[in-house]
Each structure stands twice: as C-alpha cells, then as structure tokens.
Design a protein around this motif. Structure first.
Motif, PDB file in Angstrom:
ATOM      1  N   LYS A 173      -1.163 -10.210 -17.715  1.00 55.85           N
ATOM      2  CA  LYS A 173      -2.492  -9.543 -17.628  1.00 55.85           C
ATOM      3  C   LYS A 173      -3.305 -10.105 -16.700  1.00 55.85           C
ATOM      4  N   TYR A 174      -3.398 -11.561 -16.604  1.00 50.45           N
ATOM      5  CA  TYR A 174      -4.157 -12.396 -15.911  1.00 50.45           C
ATOM      6  C   TYR A 174      -3.529 -12.637 -14.555  1.00 50.45           C
ATOM      7  N   ASN A 175      -2.269 -12.244 -14.266  1.00 52.29           N
ATOM      8  CA  ASN A 175      -1.560 -12.439 -13.207  1.00 52.29           C
ATOM      9  C   ASN A 175      -1.272 -13.921 -12.929  1.00 52.29           C
ATOM     10  N   LEU A 176      -0.993 -14.746 -14.138  1.00 49.76           N
ATOM     11  CA  LEU A 176      -0.563 -15.990 -13.942  1.00 49.76           C
ATOM     12  C   LEU A 176       0.840 -16.337 -13.783  1.00 49.76           C
ATOM     13  N   ASN A 177       1.220 -17.513 -13.238  1.00 55.75           N
ATOM     14  CA  ASN A 177       2.666 -17.767 -13.059  1.00 55.75           C
ATOM     15  C   ASN A 177       3.260 -18.795 -13.545  1.00 55.75           C
ATOM     16  N   ILE A 178       4.178 -18.520 -14.594  1.00 57.88           N
ATOM     17  CA  ILE A 178       4.779 -19.466 -15.527  1.00 57.88           C
ATOM     18  C   ILE A 178       5.719 -20.343 -14.668  1.00 57.88           C
ATOM     19  N   ILE A 179       5.210 -21.590 -14.910  1.00 58.97           N
ATOM     20  CA  ILE A 179       5.928 -22.698 -14.111  1.00 58.97           C
ATOM     21  C   ILE A 179       7.292 -23.312 -14.928  1.00 58.97           C
ATOM     22  N   ARG A 180       6.968 -23.301 -16.022  1.00 60.27           N
ATOM     23  CA  ARG A 180       7.913 -23.928 -16.984  1.00 60.27           C
ATOM     24  C   ARG A 180       7.583 -23.523 -18.280  1.00 60.27           C
ATOM     25  N   ASN A 181       8.922 -23.183 -19.156  1.00 60.08           N
ATOM     26  CA  ASN A 181       8.481 -22.487 -20.332  1.00 60.08           C
ATOM     27  C   ASN A 181       9.521 -22.967 -21.320  1.00 60.08           C
ATOM     28  N   GLY A 182       9.011 -23.416 -22.591  1.00 56.46           N
ATOM     29  CA  GLY A 182      10.130 -23.788 -23.679  1.00 56.46           C
ATOM     30  C   GLY A 182       9.572 -22.996 -24.912  1.00 56.46           C
TER      31      GLY A 182
END
Lengths: 278, 278, 278, 278
Positions: free
Chosen positions: C26-35
């Motif tokens: 929704k806020y157009n954020l960019n996931i760098i790393r996800n666990g």
C-alpha cells in the motif's frame, strides 16, 4: 617383520623413556610411532609405542618389566582384530554403519553377534551374515533379562561389547565384568542431557548445538570415561524429531571413531578420563 | 629450576630417542613434555622435549651433538619472549587482537614496532604505546618501498615478522632473509583463492564454507608452509562484503593460534610443510 | 530513503503474511529481507521484515495493527545504534574485543560505560575513552552492592546490559527490570557445567570439547534463553587452566556474534528460547 | 489434506510476496513453512512455500501465473520420492550410506539402479535388492562407454543421477541432458584440489583441514554449483592414505545432506550458485 604395540602406564619418574627405549634398542627394534604423556595431577606416565622387528614377546615383556617400577602396567599387543558383540534396540544407524565398515574390513574388529531386545534389526544384521539374538525384555524383570543377555554375550567371549543405541539402562551388576570393555554411544554432548530422550531435552532447552558422546560404561549412568565427542549446529526451525534425525550422523561417526581408537589400542583409561595416544 | 626446550630433527635411525633421553638422564633432568614424529616419505625424525632441571646449556648441547648423527639440526632454547615486528595496511582486526594479547601478556612476544603503508592504524597502535612507522608506498617503486620497510624492520632485529593483513605482494628479495621467520595470515582456506580478494572469489564461486590460513612466507605467493587453518560456514544470503566481515574473526584467531605455536617453539618446517609438536 | 525493520509475533492464523505485505505494498515499500517462522508447539508466528521507502512510521504501525489480531506484538524500528553498559570483573578478553569493535564502528552500539567490581580493567577501558565505574563488592551485602551497580547503570538508561565475564551471581531483583535486555556470556556449553568454574568441571569430567554460550539472563542461574553457542576441541594434554585460555577466544567470538544479532534486531525471545531471523 | 511445495523465482519487483500469498489466501491454504530470498547482484527473487489444504494444482498454478510477471519460473510439487540412479566405481562408502538410508526410508528417493565401471560393488548393491549394471570401460572409447552408461540410465528415466564416487571424467555431451539433475561428491574442499587425487594434493600441500563438496555437475570439471561442503582437521601425522580414510566419513555425510536438500525441493540453482531455502 611383524608390528607390535607396547602400552605402559605407571607413576612418573625420571628416565622412564630412556629405560623403555633402551630395551627396544637392545633388540634392534624399529619405532614406527611413539606417544607419551605425563598426567600432572597425579604424576602418572603413559606411553604407547608401535614398533617393528623380530623379537620374542615373552622375552621383551620380561626385559621391560625388569626395567620399570613394579607398579607399572605393561601390555604388549599387536594390531590383531578385536572380537566384539553389539547390543541394539530399534534404531539402525549406528549398527548399519558398523556392519558396513565390518563388511569392508574397515573396523579392525570381528562382529561376532548382534543382540537386541527387539527384532526390527534382525533383517539388516542377517544381510551381513552376522548372528542376531532377539532377547525380548517383555514380561521379564531387569535381572532376568540382563542374565539372558549376559549369557548370550558370554558364549562369544568378546574383547569388547558395543552399545550401538541400546536403549535400556544397565544395572551395575551387568556392567561390572566389562570394565573398560563396554562402550556406549550417548546421543548428547555429555554431561549435558544425561539420561532419557536427550534430543527432547535439547529442544526444550533451546540449545544451538547438539552432539554425541562415545564413552566407556561404568556403574553410574552416562558418567563413564569419555572417548570422543562431536557436535552439529541446530536452530529454532528444527523440532526435537528433526534434531534426532540430524544427530544420527554425528552419533554413528563418533561411535565409529571411538571404536577405531579403542581397537587400535590408542586409548588409556585413567581415573574416569581417557588419554588418547597414537 | 628453569625450563628448557630441546628441538631436534635429523634423518631417522634406530635408537635416537634412547640416545637423546640418555643425555637428559645423565644430567638428572625432568621431562615435562615430549613429542616425537617420524616423517615417512623421507624418513626424517623430529623431537621436541620440554624439560626442567639445572644444567649448563653448552654442556648439554655438546653431549646431545655427540650422541646424534652429524647431520642433526639441534636447538636448545627456553620459553623466552620472542621479539616481533608487525606489518599492516588498513584493516585493524588482526593487529587489534595482537595488541590486546600483548598488553595482557598473552602473546609470549614483545611487539617492538608496527609498520604500515597507510597511517590509519597509527592511533590504535599508539594507544598501546608501540612505535608506529608509516612508510607510504605512494610514488615509490616496489624496490624502493621494500628497502625502506626492510630498513625499518632491521633496526629492531626481530625474531619474527608478522604480516597481519599487509596487503602488498612481497618480492622474493624482501622475503629471502626471513626464511621461516615471516608469518602471514591469508584470508582464505588455502590453496583455494590464492592472491587478491579471496572473499570476492569465494562469493563468486558460491562456496558454503570460508576460511583463513596462517603460513610462513616463501618466494611464491601464498605457497609457503601452512601453520594453521580454520573455517566458518557461509550461505547464499551473505554478500562478499559480509563474508569478509564474518571472516575477520577467523583470521584473527587463526593468526593468534599460529603465533602461539611458533613462539612456543612447537613448529618445525620441513619441505614446505609444518610439523607441530607440543 | 531510510531502512526500517518491522518485527511481528502473534498466534498463527491464515493470511498473516498476506495482510502484512499488503500494508507494505500500500505504501509502495521495498522489502530488502524477509524472514518468517511458525513455532509449531504453540502455533506462534514470527516475522522480521527489513524494508526501505518513505513512510510515516506512525501511519504504518497503525495500519499493521489494524490488519493483525489484537494480540499481535508489533515493533517498528530501524538500524540505529543501541546504547549499552558493560559489566566485567577481572578477565579482559570479552571487554577488549567489544571495545575494539566499538572503536572501529563494528558493534552497532554505543558503549556508554563499563562497570566492574574490580579496578583491573580501568586502564584498558580508559584507553578507549569510555567511563569506567569501579564499584567494589568488598564489605557490602549483595543487596547493597547490586543497588549501587543498578544506580550506576540507570544513569545511562541503556537499551542493553552486557555481562562480559561479570563473575557475580545476580539476584532475581537485579535481573527483573532487564527482561530480554541483559545478556551474559557463560564459559561453557550450556546446559553442561552450570555455575562456577565450568572449565574446572570440564577438565574433571574429561570432556573432549568445550564451549561457550551467550544467553539472556533470567531469574534462574544460567537458565535463560540461549542466543549463540560455539565449541572447540580439547584433549587430555590440556589442564583446566589451558582449557580456560583456549576457551577465551570462543567466549569473545560467541558474545560478539550474539550481540550483533541482538543489536540488529534479529532475535525474538519466546518461552525461554530464541528465534533468530535475518 | 495433502502438503504441497510452491517454488518460484523471477526478477524481483515490489509486491511479489503479497501477490503470491494472496493466491494462497484465496484458496484458504495453510502455510507450513515459507522462505524467500532476493539475490542482490541481479535482483532476482526466490520463494519456497510449503502449504497444506485442498486445492486443484492446475487451478492454483494458473492463478499464481496470472499474479506474477511472465518471466517467472513457477513449480508446484509435493514431497513425493524422487527416482534416482547411482553411478559408482570401486569405493563403497557413499553408496553404502545411500543404500542404508534407502533401506530405512530416510532418503526421500527410490534407488532404481546402480551402475558401475567395475563389479566390486555388485554384492553390496544386491544385498539391498537393487539392480546393478556392470558396464566396464575397458577397451572402449570414452564415447562408446558413455553411450552405454547413458542407455542404462535412460531405461530408468530417473529424476536425478548421483555420482557417488564415480571416478571417470564425464564429457560435456554426457552431462548436458542432466542440467541440475546430476550431483557429484568431490573429495576436496572445492575450489581447492580440483581434479584427480585431491587427498594426495592436500597431503603434498600440507593443509591442516580437508573437506568434501557436493555439487551439481556442469560441463567444466568440478566447477558446477556447490550444494554443501564440510571439513575435518588433519595433521602432519596423517599420510595421504589416512587422509583419504578420514575423509570418507565427510564425503558420505555431505553427499547425503545435499541429496536430502535436493530431494526435499530446497535447492534453487542460479548463475552457478545454489540458493538453499527451507
């Protein structure tokens, strides 16, 4: 030319190495490998010497005894294969590994028989043409069951008895006759997680490393002299069952490594510790 | 009573241990620790003996020489601290670790000086009251720069020169005078990733383990006798830079471990390998 | 563009990842790393997401809260340096290592002060321009001494307190205010060798591997959630003192590694275990 | 309820996780385990999701495809056992280990056949009731021999071919049809000691650690994507032959570990590296 192994341990004093090597020089023997160690808490001397050459063992032993203090514990042996009996319950991985090494002459031992309180490993054992004794503990007192197992073992007169995931607690009476000849693989990094179900304990405690311990068995549960240990990392994603699966490879390798050292006469036991010389 | 270390290596023959311990017995010396090894490709004998007792070193050495073949390489020494000079470039972690160990008397060495082709580690070094020589390589030929560094080293007459992440390739002329006295930490598991930027090479190759190697430096880049190595696991989530960060801890521990062995006289060099006796 | 870390844990249910990533989209954020991880004994969900982009933290938090069950524990943070106070006694190696990493900006923390019940590490600490508080325990009840230490800590309002070989047993009252913010390095492979002098215990037991454990401190001695562990092999030649010396390098590396994970917001604590996500 | 594994890799863009989990939510599926990774050199996205629930695979795949960029590589699979053929030469240890794991249902694979250019492992293989094909290379060109081996493999239509110490160098023509389906165990810590006789090379170089590497095979010798590696310490007392013996246990464990990951669909191959998600 045959190869011999001379094993000596005694209270330390000056000149022991000189005296011992003096006997070897007298018979013109050739040292292949030599290891010594002096334990400093009690000043006890250990020496393991592999040598080759033609010599009458009786004569050599007599000369070494004369050269050393009366209290010295002296053993002259060779690389002959040891006779062993293996006890198991249901898990196959340590037994499998030993049967395979045995089949390919890598164990420096003859597996005379496998004894189990369950029959699930009978097929595996018989694939390798080794006698399998199924001695159920069902409906028997510990005393009676142990007597039956002892009897089965005794007919083979083994040098060593190997507990390759034998999941029964042994009475001191069972253990006593096998001092320094009964080897167990415990599925934890002792002294962490003594007793039953160490992987469940490890999981519960949230450790980041698990391990396995091969040790001689004495009268106290999981308290005997440690021969070898190894570990692997684990993490929060692994269940107790997955830790147990991952641990199997460590268990089988640690047991095999410790047996190699024992059968190759590299292990001294002294005051509940092992001294490893090679 | 002082403690001595006797280091012997020579072509193997029967009776060497007997002859050497005979001399120690003659002077009533007490062996604390004894290690021997016979290299089997070339039948070469190595022995390291720590002993205590009152003896004139000259006399003892003379007797040992008489007892042994003429070709024997014999050294009698003690646990005295070694004098060292450290060369660095910009990375601090190995130098930091050595300065700290030095400050707390854990290194068995005196750090006489730190020399660098950059000045970034001057402050760190001076915190520990060690002279720091900044000898820039900028605008100089390798020959000229190395001559300046050599001159700086020579004023300290060190026993050993330690390359603690010195990122310049050394000419054979620079290296030659320091045979077996020049120790480098290489940031890979040699012989993998010789030369520049091993972490980038490791990242590129997709290895699952990285390591570090401490070795004596000889004329060929990263080809000298290896003293110690260690490794850590890595995975696909780590960039080359993150591998380099993770590798620093391995580098500093491996370098310190190798220096401990060298300074404690536990390292023999033989035909581009090390034999470690303790 | 700034980088944020979103930390969520809550009872597991379907669609959690979808709902959370929906807010990020929704806020157009960019996931760098996800666990993510779901603990299966109690069906608890954990997620750590690093993302970049321009967003008002308050707004984002509000939206995430609305998307998730009321019981969810939600934290939005960034990579800012943590404020820490270090407690030590006499041994320097863990403190040294942290001071060096701090001096070279490798710790992701500000060391605000070092507090000790001895003064031997004052010089070391002051070399790095960090305040050193010497609060002797001599002639004081535990209660009084702990009150003084607590007061010294409180003036710094640290995020975390690090026990870098602080050799005093802490009362539950001291520990209570620092739930999941008090980190200790224990010099054994827990749960083996709880309590005093683990190297002497390890020597006595004759283990073949020793280790170190970094853990959060709770009210029970050496029973808190384990963050990191590591081990090194030992053998019969090493005295308890030599094991302790060898163990120091493991201790300092394990402590630093655990602090890195904690300060980088990679550690969840759940029911006396840690879940490490990065 | 059946368990499925969804494997996706594609160029990274915002919202991928949201889109994928959206499809899973739509069908009310339950995520058991989820791993994602974004490779940063080329911005490539990887995701592995284990989920349970009732869903028509065709429908789900269609929806996922619609949700993702056209370039996405999408695979929907389950935990079914893989069909494998094993190639060996004379050494038994890797084959033994796989046969045992297979016999006890630990391999997540069906061993359809063993093929060898020697007959020494025929007995072992047949103990476990697995077809053994002896295809000697004697007196044949590489081309002819490989054609025969290929023909033998093809009759089994295996998912994977495992080189469990198959000591013949394979031509690019042989390898080509098995991209990412041909797994080799190399008996060194690659990239150290590429090619023949790595233990002799390791002995010659005097390394202090040896290792083993499991990797996919591509056209260049020992250059394919690495799946798993492990190491053990060695020292100057070990001959090249003893290193080889010690290395066998590492080889068999590393191979088994890598196969477990491959058969459990945890391994992505991307630009000559592996990404391991579980």
């Amino acid at each position: 030319m045959t190869s011999h192994i001379l094993l000596i341990n005694c209270p330390d004093e000056r000149g022991l190495v000189y005296k011992i090597t003096g006997v070897l020089v007298k018979y013109n023997l050739n040292i292949i490998r030599n290891g010594e160690f002096v334990e400093r808490d009690f000043n006890h001397f250990f020496m393991r010497t592999e040598f080759s050459g033609e010599v009458d063992p009786e004569t050599l032993l007599r000369d070494v005894k004369e050269a050393l203090p009366a209290a010295a514990d002296i053993k002259l042996t060779d690389r002959r294969k040891k006779d062993i009996v293996i006890l198991v319950t249901k898990e196959h991985h340590c037994l499998s590994d030993l049967l395979i090494r045995h089949a390919f002459q890598e164990l420096n031992a003859r597996i005379l028989a496998v004894i189990s309180n369950h029959d699930v490993l009978a097929d595996l054992t018989q694939k390798f043409a080794i006698p399998f004794h199924y001695i159920s503990h069902e409906g028997k007192s510990r005393e009676v069951h142990e007597a039956e197992v002892t009897q089965a073992i005794q007919q083979y007169q083994p040098d060593f008895v190997v507990l390759a995931k034998y999941m029964r607690i042994l009475s001191p009476e069972f253990v006593a006759p096998y001092a320094n000849r009964l080897i167990n693989i415990h599925h934890s990094f002792l002294p962490a997680f003594v007793g039953a179900n160490p992987y469940a304990q490890a999981y519960e405690r949230g450790v980041k490393i698990i391990g396995a311990t091969a040790h001689f068995v004495n009268e106290q549960l999981d308290q005997g002299p440690i021969i070898a240990q190894n570990v692997i990392p684990v993490d929060h994603t692994q269940s107790a069952k997955e830790m147990a699966q991952a641990g199997r490879d460590v268990e089988k390798i640690v047991l095999a490594k410790s047996l190699k050292m024992v059968f190759d006469e590299q292990v001294f036991v002294y005051r509940n510790k092992t001294i490893l010389l090679n």
